[in-house]
Scaffold this motif. Structure first.
Motif, mmCIF file in Angstrom:
data_model
loop_
_atom_site.group_PDB
_atom_site.id
_atom_site.type_symbol
_atom_site.label_atom_id
_atom_site.label_comp_id
_atom_site.label_asym_id
_atom_site.label_seq_id
_atom_site.Cartn_x
_atom_site.Cartn_y
_atom_site.Cartn_z
ATOM 1 N N SER A 42 0.716 -0.891 0.131
ATOM 2 C CA SER A 42 -0.142 0.269 -0.031
ATOM 3 C C SER A 42 0.543 1.098 -0.172
ATOM 4 C CB SER A 42 -0.745 -0.028 1.103
ATOM 5 O OG SER A 42 -1.813 1.490 1.143
ATOM 6 N N LEU A 110 -6.476 7.103 3.121
ATOM 7 C CA LEU A 110 -6.623 5.531 2.864
ATOM 8 C C LEU A 110 -5.886 4.459 3.774
ATOM 9 C CD1 LEU A 110 -6.116 4.024 0.141
ATOM 10 C CD2 LEU A 110 -3.529 4.649 0.042
ATOM 11 N N ASN A 111 -6.318 3.614 3.713
ATOM 12 C CA ASN A 111 -6.764 2.239 4.170
ATOM 13 C C ASN A 111 -5.101 1.835 4.440
ATOM 14 O OD1 ASN A 111 -8.893 2.527 5.696
ATOM 15 N ND2 ASN A 111 -10.016 0.484 5.676
ATOM 16 N N ASP A 113 -4.483 -1.257 3.880
ATOM 17 C CA ASP A 113 -4.499 -2.417 2.932
ATOM 18 C C ASP A 113 -5.439 -2.053 1.734
ATOM 19 O OD1 ASP A 113 -7.071 -1.995 4.206
ATOM 20 O OD2 ASP A 113 -7.757 -3.882 4.715
ATOM 21 N N ALA A 114 -5.546 -1.008 1.165
ATOM 22 C CA ALA A 114 -5.860 -0.054 0.052
ATOM 23 C C ALA A 114 -4.487 0.340 -0.786
ATOM 24 C CB ALA A 114 -6.978 0.012 0.042
ATOM 25 N N VAL A 141 -13.996 1.266 -4.985
ATOM 26 C CA VAL A 141 -13.332 -0.028 -4.627
ATOM 27 C C VAL A 141 -13.452 -1.435 -4.887
ATOM 28 C CG1 VAL A 141 -12.467 -1.331 -2.686
ATOM 29 C CG2 VAL A 141 -13.506 1.535 -2.414
ATOM 30 N N GLN A 149 -16.099 -4.243 -4.725
ATOM 31 C CA GLN A 149 -16.265 -4.150 -3.100
ATOM 32 C C GLN A 149 -17.758 -3.695 -2.682
ATOM 33 O OE1 GLN A 149 -13.718 -3.319 0.681
ATOM 34 N NE2 GLN A 149 -13.285 -4.918 -0.791
ATOM 35 N N ALA A 201 -12.412 3.518 2.771
ATOM 36 C CA ALA A 201 -11.227 2.806 2.361
ATOM 37 C C ALA A 201 -10.844 3.648 2.649
ATOM 38 C CB ALA A 201 -11.680 2.072 2.117
ATOM 39 N N CYS A 202 -11.054 4.874 1.267
ATOM 40 C CA CYS A 202 -10.662 5.626 0.468
ATOM 41 C C CYS A 202 -11.671 6.903 0.165
ATOM 42 C CB CYS A 202 -10.137 5.165 -1.105
ATOM 43 S SG CYS A 202 -8.900 6.875 -1.774
ATOM 44 N N ILE A 248 -9.901 1.942 -6.536
ATOM 45 C CA ILE A 248 -8.475 1.487 -5.818
ATOM 46 C C ILE A 248 -8.698 -0.086 -5.448
ATOM 47 C CG2 ILE A 248 -8.133 3.239 -4.293
ATOM 48 C CD1 ILE A 248 -9.555 1.956 -2.138
ATOM 49 N N HIS A 250 -9.177 -3.088 -2.668
ATOM 50 C CA HIS A 250 -8.636 -2.858 -0.908
ATOM 51 C C HIS A 250 -8.947 -4.642 -0.438
ATOM 52 C CE1 HIS A 250 -11.468 -2.421 2.806
ATOM 53 N NE2 HIS A 250 -9.992 -1.764 3.371
#
Length: 323
Positions: A42, A110-111, A113-114, A141, A149, A201-202, A248, A250
């Motif tokens: 990431s 931003l996460n 894991d993304a 996502v 997602q 997540a973003c 993105i 994720h």
């Protein structure tokens, strides 16, 4: 730049690094907690994006190896500002600390894991043009298999829609499909569209908008703080948009946290959110009445999965703080 925040508050004024003749235009903020191998991937994608002029990483707790890797990264990469030292303070509070330390006029959360894809940052920023403030822009996502997602474009989240969605009744029973809040099965729009709720997540916000809203509500420890932020932006006459051109990937479920703990915090957060937005006695009564069901359904899903997989002996680790 490595900054310890064990004894200082990240919102206090900090001198700009000598490398910055001009303050950065865009800051990326990432909250890290026991993320695992996807963290490095990431970070690599984030640093490959030239529009990310400042990268603020708030470490809520990492393995010794990852914490050392982050400190080395901050020493090597002038765009990185690493905040460590407060322990696991929850996602909302950590994200607010990161935003308070950021110098950019624009913020992207931003996460860890993304993964950003090329053009995602530009698409998010451009979607905010001429939009009423406060403005929240969410990305589209994807899962690692290329499917969209759940959660990146959602309808109005209420106690009833939440229960019917969590229990999957809105998907199974045709008369209840109008209560389904997830829209990933619909054809994607060709342009940014108003959407009640996007994914944390973003997402993008102008720094002035984020601070005008007071940032994330720190009463949420993990999950639902993004839903709350979208609701408050809309309530103040702002806009929440889904940007299909900002893509993105994720990975999800990378934290070493027990899913039961994660879902418990999600359920608690939902109950808190419904009570917070209840503007009448009947709505508050409904939120209180449905609270045990919401908590039960939230925790029941991972519990059933663990029972099926025979994983009930897995020890519960420290609370996670990655939203």
């Amino acid at each position: 730049m490595y900054v310890s925040i064990a004894a200082t508050h990240a919102r206090s004024a900090a001198p700009l690094p000598q490398e910055w003749r001009v303050p950065p235009r865009l800051s990326l903020i990432m909250v890290v907690y026991m993320t695992g191998p996807t963290l490095m991937e990431s970070v690599r994608h984030a640093l490959a994006e030239p529009r990310v002029e400042e990268f603020v990483i708030v470490d809520n707790g990492s393995s010794l190896a990852d914490a050392a890797w982050l400190r080395d990264l901050a020493r090597r990469e002038p765009r990185v500002r690493l905040l460590q030292g407060l322990g696991n303070i929850g996602f909302a509070r950590a994200a607010n600390l990161g935003a308070g330390a950021a110098k950019g006029e624009e913020l992207i959360f931003l996460n860890p894991d993304a993964f950003l894809t090329p053009g995602a940052v530009a698409a998010l920023s451009e979607a905010a043009r001429d939009r009423p403030s406060p403005c929240v822009i969410g990305a589209r996502v994807f899962n690692t298999d290329g499917t969209e997602q759940r959660g990146a474009r959602r309808g109005e989240i209420t106690p009833v829609t939440t229960l019917l969605t969590l229990s999957k009744l809105s998907a199974l029973l045709p008369p209840l499909r109008r209560f389904e809040i997830h829209r990933e099965s619909e054809a994607p729009p060709s342009h940014p569209v108003d959407t009640p709720t996007i994914s944390g997540a973003c997402f993008y916000m102008r720094a002035t908008d984020f601070h005008a809203l007071g940032g994330f509500d720190e009463g949420y420890f993990l999950h639902v703080e993004d839903i709350d932020l979208c609701w408050r932006a809309r309530r103040q006459g702002g806009s929440v948009l889904f940007q299909p051109d900002a893509r993105i990937v994720h990975v999800g479920s990378t934290s070493k946290e027990n899913p039961l703990v994660v879902e418990w915090h999600k359920g608690r957060g939902l109950v808190r959110y419904f009570l917070k937005r209840a503007d009448s006695l009947p709505r508050k009564a409904l939120a209180l009445l449905l609270a045990p069901l919401i908590l039960g359904v939230a925790v029941g899903r991972p519990l059933l999965r663990q029972l099926r997989r025979g994983r009930m002996g897995r020890p519960v680790e420290r609370l996670a703080a990655v939203g």
